[in-house]
Write a protein that holds these residues in place. Structure first.
Motif, PDB file in Angstrom:
ATOM      1  N   LYS A 169       0.591  -0.993  -0.110  1.00 31.53           N
ATOM      2  CA  LYS A 169      -0.559  -0.096  -0.208  1.00 31.53           C
ATOM      3  C   LYS A 169       1.073   0.913  -0.348  1.00 31.53           C
ATOM      4  O   LYS A 169       0.081   2.376  -0.364  1.00 31.53           O
ATOM      5  CB  LYS A 169      -0.928   0.037   1.013  1.00 31.53           C
ATOM      6  N   LEU A 170       1.936   1.376   0.640  1.00 31.62           N
ATOM      7  CA  LEU A 170       2.536   2.654   0.652  1.00 31.62           C
ATOM      8  C   LEU A 170       3.555   2.759  -0.167  1.00 31.62           C
ATOM      9  O   LEU A 170       3.689   3.695  -0.653  1.00 31.62           O
ATOM     10  CB  LEU A 170       3.610   2.006   1.700  1.00 31.62           C
ATOM     11  N   LEU A 171       3.291   1.619  -1.112  1.00 30.89           N
ATOM     12  CA  LEU A 171       5.000   1.563  -1.922  1.00 30.89           C
ATOM     13  C   LEU A 171       3.940   2.205  -4.272  1.00 30.89           C
ATOM     14  O   LEU A 171       3.791   2.609  -4.420  1.00 30.89           O
ATOM     15  CB  LEU A 171       5.222   0.503  -3.075  1.00 30.89           C
ATOM     16  N   THR A 172       2.230   1.524  -3.075  1.00 28.29           N
ATOM     17  CA  THR A 172       1.422   2.538  -4.088  1.00 28.29           C
ATOM     18  C   THR A 172       0.989   3.740  -3.641  1.00 28.29           C
ATOM     19  O   THR A 172       0.850   4.939  -4.791  1.00 28.29           O
ATOM     20  CB  THR A 172      -0.213   1.453  -3.678  1.00 28.29           C
ATOM     21  N   LYS A 173       1.431   3.625  -2.805  1.00 26.22           N
ATOM     22  CA  LYS A 173       1.017   5.324  -2.735  1.00 26.22           C
ATOM     23  C   LYS A 173       2.299   6.075  -2.904  1.00 26.22           C
ATOM     24  O   LYS A 173       2.005   7.365  -3.638  1.00 26.22           O
ATOM     25  CB  LYS A 173       0.785   5.683  -1.214  1.00 26.22           C
ATOM     26  N   ALA A 174       3.324   5.835  -3.211  1.00 31.60           N
ATOM     27  CA  ALA A 174       4.739   7.043  -3.275  1.00 31.60           C
ATOM     28  C   ALA A 174       5.081   6.431  -5.397  1.00 31.60           C
ATOM     29  O   ALA A 174       4.739   7.851  -5.684  1.00 31.60           O
ATOM     30  CB  ALA A 174       6.194   5.962  -3.086  1.00 31.60           C
ATOM     31  N   ALA A 175       3.922   5.204  -5.346  1.00 40.00           N
ATOM     32  CA  ALA A 175       3.991   5.756  -7.323  1.00 40.00           C
ATOM     33  C   ALA A 175       3.143   6.085  -7.384  1.00 40.00           C
ATOM     34  O   ALA A 175       3.511   7.236  -8.902  1.00 40.00           O
ATOM     35  CB  ALA A 175       3.046   4.133  -7.856  1.00 40.00           C
ATOM     36  N   LEU A 176       2.032   6.314  -6.944  1.00 37.73           N
ATOM     37  CA  LEU A 176       1.188   7.681  -7.309  1.00 37.73           C
ATOM     38  C   LEU A 176       1.630   9.070  -7.258  1.00 37.73           C
ATOM     39  O   LEU A 176       1.393  10.204  -7.659  1.00 37.73           O
ATOM     40  CB  LEU A 176       0.147   7.616  -6.394  1.00 37.73           C
ATOM     41  N   ALA A 177       2.494   9.431  -5.884  1.00 38.08           N
ATOM     42  CA  ALA A 177       2.894  10.995  -5.696  1.00 38.08           C
ATOM     43  C   ALA A 177       4.211  10.706  -7.248  1.00 38.08           C
ATOM     44  O   ALA A 177       3.972  11.677  -6.936  1.00 38.08           O
ATOM     45  CB  ALA A 177       4.742  10.486  -4.319  1.00 38.08           C
ATOM     46  N   PHE A 178       4.822   9.604  -7.200  1.00 38.80           N
ATOM     47  CA  PHE A 178       5.767   9.757  -8.234  1.00 38.80           C
ATOM     48  C   PHE A 178       5.231  10.009 -10.103  1.00 38.80           C
ATOM     49  O   PHE A 178       4.369  10.811 -10.830  1.00 38.80           O
ATOM     50  CB  PHE A 178       6.131   8.589  -9.347  1.00 38.80           C
ATOM     51  N   GLU A 179       3.676   9.138 -10.011  1.00 37.61           N
ATOM     52  CA  GLU A 179       2.833   9.901 -11.750  1.00 37.61           C
ATOM     53  C   GLU A 179       2.566  11.564 -11.076  1.00 37.61           C
ATOM     54  O   GLU A 179       2.166  11.981 -12.293  1.00 37.61           O
ATOM     55  CB  GLU A 179       1.179   8.920 -11.318  1.00 37.61           C
ATOM     56  N   ILE A 180       1.833  12.052  -9.630  1.00 37.05           N
ATOM     57  CA  ILE A 180       1.763  12.779  -9.866  1.00 37.05           C
ATOM     58  C   ILE A 180       2.713  14.054 -10.307  1.00 37.05           C
ATOM     59  O   ILE A 180       2.631  15.434 -10.929  1.00 37.05           O
ATOM     60  CB  ILE A 180       1.320  13.453  -8.046  1.00 37.05           C
ATOM     61  N   LEU A 181       4.077  13.858 -10.123  1.00 40.70           N
ATOM     62  CA  LEU A 181       4.914  14.589 -10.835  1.00 40.70           C
ATOM     63  C   LEU A 181       4.752  14.399 -12.151  1.00 40.70           C
ATOM     64  O   LEU A 181       5.463  15.496 -12.364  1.00 40.70           O
ATOM     65  CB  LEU A 181       6.101  14.242  -9.669  1.00 40.70           C
ATOM     66  N   ILE A 182       4.929  13.696 -12.240  1.00 34.79           N
ATOM     67  CA  ILE A 182       4.934  13.599 -13.635  1.00 34.79           C
ATOM     68  C   ILE A 182       3.381  14.329 -14.471  1.00 34.79           C
ATOM     69  O   ILE A 182       3.974  15.155 -15.649  1.00 34.79           O
ATOM     70  CB  ILE A 182       5.338  11.856 -13.832  1.00 34.79           C
ATOM     71  N   LEU A 183       2.837  14.250 -14.236  1.00 35.48           N
ATOM     72  CA  LEU A 183       1.936  14.692 -14.729  1.00 35.48           C
ATOM     73  C   LEU A 183       1.418  16.504 -14.408  1.00 35.48           C
ATOM     74  O   LEU A 183       1.707  16.811 -15.306  1.00 35.48           O
ATOM     75  CB  LEU A 183       0.200  14.967 -13.810  1.00 35.48           C
ATOM     76  N   ARG A 184       2.438  17.305 -13.306  1.00 40.41           N
ATOM     77  CA  ARG A 184       3.140  18.180 -13.249  1.00 40.41           C
ATOM     78  C   ARG A 184       3.516  18.878 -14.135  1.00 40.41           C
ATOM     79  O   ARG A 184       3.438  19.622 -14.664  1.00 40.41           O
ATOM     80  CB  ARG A 184       3.747  19.010 -11.776  1.00 40.41           C
ATOM     81  N   GLU A 185       4.464  18.162 -13.877  1.00 41.33           N
ATOM     82  CA  GLU A 185       5.808  18.100 -15.437  1.00 41.33           C
ATOM     83  C   GLU A 185       4.863  18.274 -16.845  1.00 41.33           C
ATOM     84  O   GLU A 185       4.950  19.266 -17.658  1.00 41.33           O
ATOM     85  CB  GLU A 185       6.326  17.199 -15.914  1.00 41.33           C
ATOM     86  N   LYS A 186       4.422  17.744 -17.608  1.00 41.58           N
ATOM     87  CA  LYS A 186       3.411  17.622 -18.496  1.00 41.58           C
ATOM     88  C   LYS A 186       2.465  18.538 -18.528  1.00 41.58           C
ATOM     89  O   LYS A 186       2.616  19.354 -19.519  1.00 41.58           O
ATOM     90  CB  LYS A 186       2.565  16.190 -18.929  1.00 41.58           C
ATOM     91  N   ILE A 187       1.692  18.943 -17.187  1.00 40.16           N
ATOM     92  CA  ILE A 187       0.880  20.664 -17.842  1.00 40.16           C
ATOM     93  C   ILE A 187       1.630  21.562 -17.989  1.00 40.16           C
ATOM     94  O   ILE A 187       1.252  22.476 -19.050  1.00 40.16           O
ATOM     95  CB  ILE A 187       0.454  20.384 -16.026  1.00 40.16           C
ATOM     96  N   LEU A 188       3.264  21.077 -17.320  1.00 33.04           N
ATOM     97  CA  LEU A 188       3.708  22.652 -17.104  1.00 33.04           C
ATOM     98  C   LEU A 188       4.411  23.212 -18.734  1.00 33.04           C
ATOM     99  O   LEU A 188       4.681  23.267 -19.662  1.00 33.04           O
ATOM    100  CB  LEU A 188       4.593  23.251 -16.657  1.00 33.04           C
ATOM    101  N   MET A 189       5.103  21.986 -19.192  1.00 31.85           N
ATOM    102  CA  MET A 189       4.964  21.421 -21.286  1.00 31.85           C
ATOM    103  C   MET A 189       4.304  22.348 -21.703  1.00 31.85           C
ATOM    104  O   MET A 189       4.523  22.263 -22.444  1.00 31.85           O
ATOM    105  CB  MET A 189       6.489  20.435 -21.071  1.00 31.85           C
ATOM    106  N   SER A 190       2.905  21.661 -21.440  1.00 31.96           N
ATOM    107  CA  SER A 190       2.122  22.364 -22.901  1.00 31.96           C
ATOM    108  C   SER A 190       1.613  23.750 -22.239  1.00 31.96           C
ATOM    109  O   SER A 190       1.708  24.345 -22.010  1.00 31.96           O
ATOM    110  CB  SER A 190       1.008  21.615 -22.122  1.00 31.96           C
TER     111      SER A 190
END
Length: 190
Positions: A169-190
């Motif tokens: 469960k903790l690793l799933t939450k960490a994976a979501l945190a990484f995905e949030i960072l990736i999405l933030r980068e995509k938003i800023l690049m658009s």
């Protein structure tokens, strides 16, 4: 000023995790909630790794995170008895020969047991500061079906096999945190 404010917030979030302290067992739900909140607010991947290693380092004798990329698993963050493992970033295990890291990455599943007696696993143990204390647990952190990190834990007061669900469960939450960072980068690049 904005950068200083961000650094201050990052320090406060890290201290909230660190200050969970020895009472973490009695208030496990609170500490998990604190870690969850810190992960949701993480500003970069280093902060995510720090949160995981700091939190788990309170309970386990040795905690390490390995990054899987470019045909190798490389040391990223590691602690032994709450002290940072020196030169851990120099540890690199190729994924072309037998090792416990290769087993976890290829199987996309956890490994629970004694460290195998292969040359690469011996190198891995040396890179983490020496002998293992019996049973170890390695678990993949996956994003988009791909293993990007491997968590290593050993020691502690509880039986490792009873911790697998919680750690997943903790690793799933960490994976979501990484995905949030990736999405933030995509938003800023658009």
């Amino acid at each position: 000023a904005l950068q200083q404010e961000k650094e201050h917030e990052k320090t406060v979030r890290s201290k909230q995790v660190v200050n969970a302290g020895p009472w973490a067992e009695r208030m496990e739900a609170y500490s998990i909630a604190t870690v969850s909140k810190a992960l949701s607010q993480a500003e970069d991947r280093e902060e995510i790794a720090d949160i995981l290693v700091t939190f788990l380092g309170q309970e386990f004798n040795r905690v390490a995170l390995f990054i899987v990329r470019g045909g190798a698993a490389s040391g990223w963050k590691g602690v032994f008895k709450s002290q940072e493992i020196t030169n851990f970033r120099t540890v690199s295990i190729p994924m072309t020969r037998p090792s416990v890291l290769k087993t976890v990455a290829e199987g996309k599943s956890f490994y629970l047991g004694l460290m195998p007696d292969t040359p690469l696993d011996k190198r891995l143990v040396q890179g983490m500061g020496g002998e293992t204390a019996g049973t170890v647990l390695l678990m993949p952190l996956m994003i988009g079906g791909r293993v990007v990190c491997i968590l290593y834990v050993e020691g502690g007061n509880k039986v490792l096999s009873g911790r697998i669900g919680e750690l997943q469960k903790l690793l799933t939450k960490a994976a979501l945190a990484f995905e949030i960072l990736i999405l933030r980068e995509k938003i800023l690049m658009s």
